[in-house]
Motif scaffolding. Structure first.
Motif, PDB file in Angstrom:
ATOM      1  N   GLU A 239       5.023   7.903   6.510  1.00 36.74           N
ATOM      2  CA  GLU A 239       6.440   8.180   6.367  1.00 36.74           C
ATOM      3  C   GLU A 239       7.135   7.153   5.473  1.00 36.74           C
ATOM      4  O   GLU A 239       8.112   7.477   4.789  1.00 36.74           O
ATOM      5  CB  GLU A 239       7.109   8.200   7.750  1.00 36.74           C
ATOM      6  CG  GLU A 239       6.648   9.343   8.647  1.00 36.74           C
ATOM      7  CD  GLU A 239       6.993  10.703   8.053  1.00 36.74           C
ATOM      8  OE1 GLU A 239       8.024  10.798   7.336  1.00 36.74           O
ATOM      9  OE2 GLU A 239       6.247  11.669   8.292  1.00 36.74           O
ATOM     10  N   LEU A 240       6.642   5.917   5.499  1.00 32.55           N
ATOM     11  CA  LEU A 240       7.274   4.888   4.674  1.00 32.55           C
ATOM     12  C   LEU A 240       6.749   4.859   3.251  1.00 32.55           C
ATOM     13  O   LEU A 240       7.330   4.201   2.385  1.00 32.55           O
ATOM     14  CB  LEU A 240       7.053   3.507   5.311  1.00 32.55           C
ATOM     15  CG  LEU A 240       7.776   3.250   6.637  1.00 32.55           C
ATOM     16  CD1 LEU A 240       7.369   1.888   7.191  1.00 32.55           C
ATOM     17  CD2 LEU A 240       9.287   3.301   6.436  1.00 32.55           C
ATOM     18  N   ARG A 241       5.639   5.564   3.022  1.00 32.75           N
ATOM     19  CA  ARG A 241       5.019   5.494   1.701  1.00 32.75           C
ATOM     20  C   ARG A 241       5.946   6.049   0.624  1.00 32.75           C
ATOM     21  O   ARG A 241       6.148   5.409  -0.419  1.00 32.75           O
ATOM     22  CB  ARG A 241       3.706   6.281   1.727  1.00 32.75           C
ATOM     23  CG  ARG A 241       2.788   5.993   0.557  1.00 32.75           C
ATOM     24  CD  ARG A 241       1.444   6.654   0.780  1.00 32.75           C
ATOM     25  NE  ARG A 241       0.497   6.284  -0.239  1.00 32.75           N
ATOM     26  CZ  ARG A 241      -0.768   6.700  -0.260  1.00 32.75           C
ATOM     27  NH1 ARG A 241      -1.187   7.498   0.710  1.00 32.75           N
ATOM     28  NH2 ARG A 241      -1.582   6.332  -1.228  1.00 32.75           N
ATOM     29  N   ASN A 242       6.490   7.235   0.853  1.00 30.47           N
ATOM     30  CA  ASN A 242       7.371   7.845  -0.158  1.00 30.47           C
ATOM     31  C   ASN A 242       8.669   7.058  -0.358  1.00 30.47           C
ATOM     32  O   ASN A 242       9.065   6.795  -1.508  1.00 30.47           O
ATOM     33  CB  ASN A 242       7.679   9.293   0.221  1.00 30.47           C
ATOM     34  CG  ASN A 242       6.447  10.181   0.112  1.00 30.47           C
ATOM     35  OD1 ASN A 242       5.527   9.874  -0.658  1.00 30.47           O
ATOM     36  ND2 ASN A 242       6.430  11.264   0.871  1.00 30.47           N
ATOM     37  N   PRO A 243       9.360   6.655   0.728  1.00 31.03           N
ATOM     38  CA  PRO A 243      10.574   5.843   0.497  1.00 31.03           C
ATOM     39  C   PRO A 243      10.286   4.539  -0.231  1.00 31.03           C
ATOM     40  O   PRO A 243      11.068   4.119  -1.091  1.00 31.03           O
ATOM     41  CB  PRO A 243      11.098   5.586   1.905  1.00 31.03           C
ATOM     42  CG  PRO A 243      10.559   6.701   2.731  1.00 31.03           C
ATOM     43  CD  PRO A 243       9.234   7.013   2.153  1.00 31.03           C
ATOM     44  N   VAL A 244       9.151   3.901   0.094  1.00 30.51           N
ATOM     45  CA  VAL A 244       8.820   2.646  -0.591  1.00 30.51           C
ATOM     46  C   VAL A 244       8.516   2.908  -2.053  1.00 30.51           C
ATOM     47  O   VAL A 244       8.909   2.140  -2.950  1.00 30.51           O
ATOM     48  CB  VAL A 244       7.634   1.954   0.120  1.00 30.51           C
ATOM     49  CG1 VAL A 244       7.118   0.791  -0.715  1.00 30.51           C
ATOM     50  CG2 VAL A 244       8.053   1.458   1.493  1.00 30.51           C
ATOM     51  N   GLY A 245       7.823   4.031  -2.326  1.00 37.36           N
ATOM     52  CA  GLY A 245       7.542   4.370  -3.728  1.00 37.36           C
ATOM     53  C   GLY A 245       8.821   4.638  -4.503  1.00 37.36           C
ATOM     54  O   GLY A 245       8.979   4.194  -5.649  1.00 37.36           O
ATOM     55  N   ALA A 274       8.801  -4.935  -2.661  1.00 46.18           N
ATOM     56  CA  ALA A 274       8.527  -3.499  -2.498  1.00 46.18           C
ATOM     57  C   ALA A 274       7.054  -3.206  -2.731  1.00 46.18           C
ATOM     58  O   ALA A 274       6.440  -2.401  -2.008  1.00 46.18           O
ATOM     59  CB  ALA A 274       9.399  -2.695  -3.453  1.00 46.18           C
ATOM     60  N   ARG A 275       6.481  -3.856  -3.736  1.00 43.00           N
ATOM     61  CA  ARG A 275       5.044  -3.688  -3.970  1.00 43.00           C
ATOM     62  C   ARG A 275       4.228  -4.210  -2.786  1.00 43.00           C
ATOM     63  O   ARG A 275       3.216  -3.611  -2.399  1.00 43.00           O
ATOM     64  CB  ARG A 275       4.631  -4.407  -5.242  1.00 43.00           C
ATOM     65  CG  ARG A 275       5.097  -3.709  -6.516  1.00 43.00           C
ATOM     66  CD  ARG A 275       4.708  -4.512  -7.739  1.00 43.00           C
ATOM     67  NE  ARG A 275       5.091  -3.801  -8.957  1.00 43.00           N
ATOM     68  CZ  ARG A 275       4.970  -4.321 -10.189  1.00 43.00           C
ATOM     69  NH1 ARG A 275       4.485  -5.556 -10.335  1.00 43.00           N
ATOM     70  NH2 ARG A 275       5.335  -3.618 -11.237  1.00 43.00           N
ATOM     71  N   ARG A 276       4.655  -5.319  -2.217  1.00 40.31           N
ATOM     72  CA  ARG A 276       3.956  -5.877  -1.059  1.00 40.31           C
ATOM     73  C   ARG A 276       4.013  -4.913   0.117  1.00 40.31           C
ATOM     74  O   ARG A 276       3.022  -4.703   0.827  1.00 40.31           O
ATOM     75  CB  ARG A 276       4.569  -7.220  -0.681  1.00 40.31           C
ATOM     76  CG  ARG A 276       3.875  -7.894   0.495  1.00 40.31           C
ATOM     77  CD  ARG A 276       4.518  -9.226   0.819  1.00 40.31           C
ATOM     78  NE  ARG A 276       3.881  -9.847   1.956  1.00 40.31           N
ATOM     79  CZ  ARG A 276       4.266 -10.997   2.506  1.00 40.31           C
ATOM     80  NH1 ARG A 276       5.326 -11.648   2.000  1.00 40.31           N
ATOM     81  NH2 ARG A 276       3.626 -11.482   3.542  1.00 40.31           N
ATOM     82  N   ILE A 277       5.194  -4.293   0.332  1.00 44.80           N
ATOM     83  CA  ILE A 277       5.301  -3.305   1.412  1.00 44.80           C
ATOM     84  C   ILE A 277       4.394  -2.113   1.127  1.00 44.80           C
ATOM     85  O   ILE A 277       3.735  -1.579   2.034  1.00 44.80           O
ATOM     86  CB  ILE A 277       6.767  -2.861   1.575  1.00 44.80           C
ATOM     87  CG1 ILE A 277       7.626  -4.037   2.051  1.00 44.80           C
ATOM     88  CG2 ILE A 277       6.865  -1.704   2.578  1.00 44.80           C
ATOM     89  CD1 ILE A 277       9.109  -3.718   2.098  1.00 44.80           C
ATOM     90  N   GLY A 278       4.305  -1.711  -0.132  1.00 48.19           N
ATOM     91  CA  GLY A 278       3.434  -0.597  -0.495  1.00 48.19           C
ATOM     92  C   GLY A 278       1.964  -0.912  -0.217  1.00 48.19           C
ATOM     93  O   GLY A 278       1.223  -0.070   0.290  1.00 48.19           O
ATOM     94  N   ARG A 279       1.548  -2.134  -0.567  1.00 50.24           N
ATOM     95  CA  ARG A 279       0.161  -2.516  -0.278  1.00 50.24           C
ATOM     96  C   ARG A 279      -0.098  -2.561   1.223  1.00 50.24           C
ATOM     97  O   ARG A 279      -1.178  -2.179   1.687  1.00 50.24           O
ATOM     98  CB  ARG A 279      -0.149  -3.875  -0.915  1.00 50.24           C
ATOM     99  CG  ARG A 279      -0.327  -3.825  -2.435  1.00 50.24           C
ATOM    100  CD  ARG A 279      -0.901  -5.124  -2.967  1.00 50.24           C
ATOM    101  NE  ARG A 279       0.000  -6.248  -2.722  1.00 50.24           N
ATOM    102  CZ  ARG A 279       0.939  -6.659  -3.561  1.00 50.24           C
ATOM    103  NH1 ARG A 279       1.123  -6.015  -4.710  1.00 50.24           N
ATOM    104  NH2 ARG A 279       1.716  -7.684  -3.278  1.00 50.24           N
ATOM    105  N   MET A 280       0.898  -3.038   1.958  1.00 52.03           N
ATOM    106  CA  MET A 280       0.745  -3.069   3.407  1.00 52.03           C
ATOM    107  C   MET A 280       0.604  -1.663   3.967  1.00 52.03           C
ATOM    108  O   MET A 280      -0.236  -1.409   4.855  1.00 52.03           O
ATOM    109  CB  MET A 280       1.944  -3.773   4.050  1.00 52.03           C
ATOM    110  CG  MET A 280       1.877  -3.853   5.562  1.00 52.03           C
ATOM    111  SD  MET A 280       0.576  -4.947   6.149  1.00 52.03           S
ATOM    112  CE  MET A 280       1.315  -6.543   5.687  1.00 52.03           C
ATOM    113  N   MET A 281       1.382  -0.708   3.471  1.00 54.58           N
ATOM    114  CA  MET A 281       1.265   0.672   3.919  1.00 54.58           C
ATOM    115  C   MET A 281      -0.110   1.234   3.582  1.00 54.58           C
ATOM    116  O   MET A 281      -0.729   1.955   4.377  1.00 54.58           O
ATOM    117  CB  MET A 281       2.348   1.533   3.270  1.00 54.58           C
ATOM    118  CG  MET A 281       3.787   1.171   3.657  1.00 54.58           C
ATOM    119  SD  MET A 281       4.091   1.277   5.433  1.00 54.58           S
ATOM    120  CE  MET A 281       4.028  -0.478   5.877  1.00 54.58           C
ATOM    121  N   GLU A 282      -0.621   0.897   2.398  1.00 52.44           N
ATOM    122  CA  GLU A 282      -1.944   1.377   1.993  1.00 52.44           C
ATOM    123  C   GLU A 282      -3.027   0.822   2.925  1.00 52.44           C
ATOM    124  O   GLU A 282      -3.930   1.557   3.349  1.00 52.44           O
ATOM    125  CB  GLU A 282      -2.224   0.955   0.551  1.00 52.44           C
ATOM    126  CG  GLU A 282      -3.592   1.406   0.046  1.00 52.44           C
ATOM    127  CD  GLU A 282      -3.861   0.912  -1.358  1.00 52.44           C
ATOM    128  OE1 GLU A 282      -4.973   1.178  -1.861  1.00 52.44           O
ATOM    129  OE2 GLU A 282      -2.983   0.249  -1.948  1.00 52.44           O
TER     130      GLU A 282
END
Length: 461
Positions: A239-245, A274-282
Motif C-alpha cells: 500500500e505504501l509502495r505507490n504513494p512513496v513512488g 523517499a528513496r530509503r523508504i522505497g528500499r525499505m518497502m522493497e
C-alpha cells in the motif's frame, strides 16, 4: 558437557538399580551359601565322629592302648589330601590311634568338645560314650574353602552371566517405549516458519498426550501470529509502495525546479529519504515473500545468468564495476526469483559496504564456487551474528535497511543451503567471506540436478 538422552538416562538408571540389587543379592546369597555349606560340612564331621565309636570299642576289648609316640596309624586305602583325618586320644592327652593323613600331635592340645579352626584343618572334638577317650575329626581347610568357593560360584555366576542379557533387554524395552516420544520429537523438529501444520495423531502414552495437544495449540497460535505479521508487512509495503513512488517523482520534479536555490538541499534530502523508504518497502516485500515459503520448489535453473544479470544491474544503479568470470553454467534446484533475492542482497551488501577504490570481482570456478572479492574493514564475530537479525546493521554509514542478511538466511534455509560468514578473509587483514553451499546432486536429464557450492568472498583485492 555431554547431554544424555532420556532413553540413556532411563536405561542407565535402571541398570544401576538392577546392578546394585544383583550385587546385594549376590552378597546375601554368597553369605547364605557359605553358612549352609559350612553347616553341612560340620554335620559331616559330627557323623564321622559318631561312626568312629567302633574303633573305641575295639580298643576297649583288646586293651591295646598305644604307648607308641604318635599313636598307632590306621592304614586305609584310597586316602588322599581331601580325605577327613581323625585322631583318638585318651583323657590324659595321649594319642592312641590316628589316620595316616592326620598329624602325629593332637589337632587341639586342649581336649574339649566343640569345633576348632587350626592351621590346615577344621576340627571337631567329641568324647566317647565310655568317657575314656576323645575323638578328634579334622577336615582339610583347603577342601572346605574349595567347596565353599564352588558353591558360591554356582550361586552367583548365573547372576553375572545374565546381567548383559538384562542390559540388552532393558535397553530394547526402553527404546521401544520411547519410540512415540522420538516420533513426537521429529514432528516438532520438522516444524518451522514454512511448516506450522498441526502434528498428526500419534500413538502416544497418556503422559505425552497433553504435550501433543499443547504443542498443536502453540503451533496454531504461532501460525496465526506469523500470518498476521506477514499480512501486515506485505499489505503495508504494497500500500505504501505507490504513494512513496509518487512522492519520489514529485520530489524529483520539485528538486529540479529548486536548483540553485536555498531550498535545493532540502529537496535533495527529502528525495534521499523517499528513496530509503522505497528500499525499505522493497525489502519488506522480499521478506514477506521469503517467509511464506515460495522457495520450496523443485524447478531446475542455471544460476550463472541470474548472477550475471544482478551484477550488471548493480553496475548501472551503483556506478560500481563488477568483474564477472568463470564457468558458464551452474545448475541448482529451487525458485529462480527467490535465488535472485538471495544473491541480490549479497551482491548489494558487497557493493554498498565495500570500498569504492577496489572493484567487486566475481569468479565462478569449476569447483562450483562463486567468489566475490571486495574490500572492507574487518568485523568481529559478534557484529556478524547481530547483522543476521532483522533491522540490525553493522557499524557503517552506508545506506541500508538491516534486512539483507536476514532475508539471505531465510532463503538459504528454504534452498537447503549452508551459509558461513567470516571476517577478515583468511590470510588477509581485511574483508568479509560469505560462503553459500548448496546441496550437491547430478545433472543428468532424468530431472535430477547438479547442486552448487557457491563461495562468496568480500575481500580486499
Amino acid at each position: 558437557m555431554k547431554r544424555w538422552s532420556l532413553a540413556s538416562r532411563i536405561v542407565s538408571g535402571t541398570l544401576i538399580i538392577v546392578l546394585g540389587a544383583l550385587v546385594l543379592l549376590s552378597i546375601l546369597v554368597a553369605a547364605f551359601t557359605r553358612y549352609e555349606v559350612t553347616e553341612r560340612l560340620d554335620n559331616s564331621l559330627q557323623e564321622v565322629a559318631e561312626r568312629l565309636e567302633f574303633v573305641i570299642s575295639e580298643l576297649g576289648r583288646t586293651g591295646q592302648g598305644s604307648a607308641t609316640p604318635g599313636g598307632q596309624v590306621a592304614r586305609l586305602p584310597g586316602v588322599n589330601r581331601r580325605t577327613l583325618a581323625y585322631q583318638i586320644a585318651s583323657t590324659d592327652g595321649r594319642l592312641e590311634v590316628r589316620s595316616q593323613n592326620a598329624p602325629e600331635t593332637l589337632f587341639v592340645p586342649r581336649l574339649k568338645m566343640g569345633f576348632y579352626n587350626v592351621p590346615s584343618f577344621r576340627v571337631y572334638i567329641v568324647p566317647s560314650v565310655s568317657g575314656r577317650h576323645y575323638i578328634l575329626v579334622g577336615e582339610p581347610a583347603f577342601h572346605r574353602n574349595e567347596a565353599v568357593r564352588r558353591a558360591i560360584l554356582i550361586s552367583v555366576l548365573p547372576m553375572v552371566i545374565f546381567f548383559p542379557a538384562i542390559w540388552v533387554l532393558v535397553r530394547w524395552r526402553v527404546r521401544r517405549a520411547m519410540r512415540p516420544l522420538t516420533s513426537l520429537q521429529h514432528e516438532i523438529r520438522s516444524r518451522g516458519g514454512a511448516n506450522l501444520a498441526p502434528i498428526p495423531p500419534l500413538d502416544l502414552p497418556e503422559e505425552l498426550v497433553s504435550i501433543h495437544s499443547a504443542v498443536n495449540l502453540l503451533l496454531e497460535r504461532l501460525k496465526m501470529a506469523l500470518s498476521t505479521e506477514r499480512a501486515f508487512a506485505a499489505n503495508a509495503a504494497h500500500e505504501l509502495r505507490n504513494p512513496v513512488g509518487a512522492l519520489l517523482a514529485q520530489v524529483q520534479v520539485l528538486r529540479n525546479l529548486l536548483q540553485r536555490s536555498e531550498y535545493e538541499e532540502r529537496a535533495t534530502t527529502i528525495m534521499h529519504q523517499a528513496r530509503r523508504i522505497g528500499r525499505m518497502m522493497e525489502k519488506l516485500l522480499q521478506l514477506s515473500r521469503v517467509t511464506s515459503g515460495i522457495a520450496l520448489t523443485g524447478n531446475m535453473f542455471d544460476l550463472v545468468p541470474v548472477v550475471r544479470f544482478l551484477a550488471r544491474e548493480l553496475e548501472r544503479e551503483k556506478d560500481q564495476t563488477i568483474d564477472l568470470s568463470g564457468v558458464p553454467h551452474l545448475m541448482i534446484r529451487g525458485d529462480m526469483d527467490v535465488a535472485g533475492i538471495l544473491f541480490r542482497n549479497l551482491l548489494e551488501n558487497a557493493v554498498l559496504h565495500g570500498s569504492s577504490l577496489q572493484p567487486v570481482r566475481v569468479v565462478i570456478t569449476e569447483e562450483a564456487e562463486i567468489l566475490i572479492f571486495n574490500d572492507c574493514d574487518p568485523l568481529t564475530s559478534e557484529i556478524l551474528q547481530d547483522m543476521e537479525k532483522p533491522f540490525v546493521r553493522g557499524k557503517t554509514d552506508a545506506e541500508g535497511s538491516g534486512l539483507g542478511l536476514a532475508i539471505v538466511r531465510q532463503v538459504s534455509l528454504q534452498l537447503q543451503a549452508d551459509i558461513t560468514i567470516t571476517s577478515p578473509v583468511p590470510g588477509k587483514t581485511r574483508g568479509i567471506v560469505v560462503i553459500v553451499h548448496f546441496p550437491s546432486g547430478d545433472t543428468e536429464a532424468d530431472a535430477s540436478f547438479k547442486g552448487i557450492k557457491s563461495t562468496w568472498f568480500i575481500t580486499s583485492s
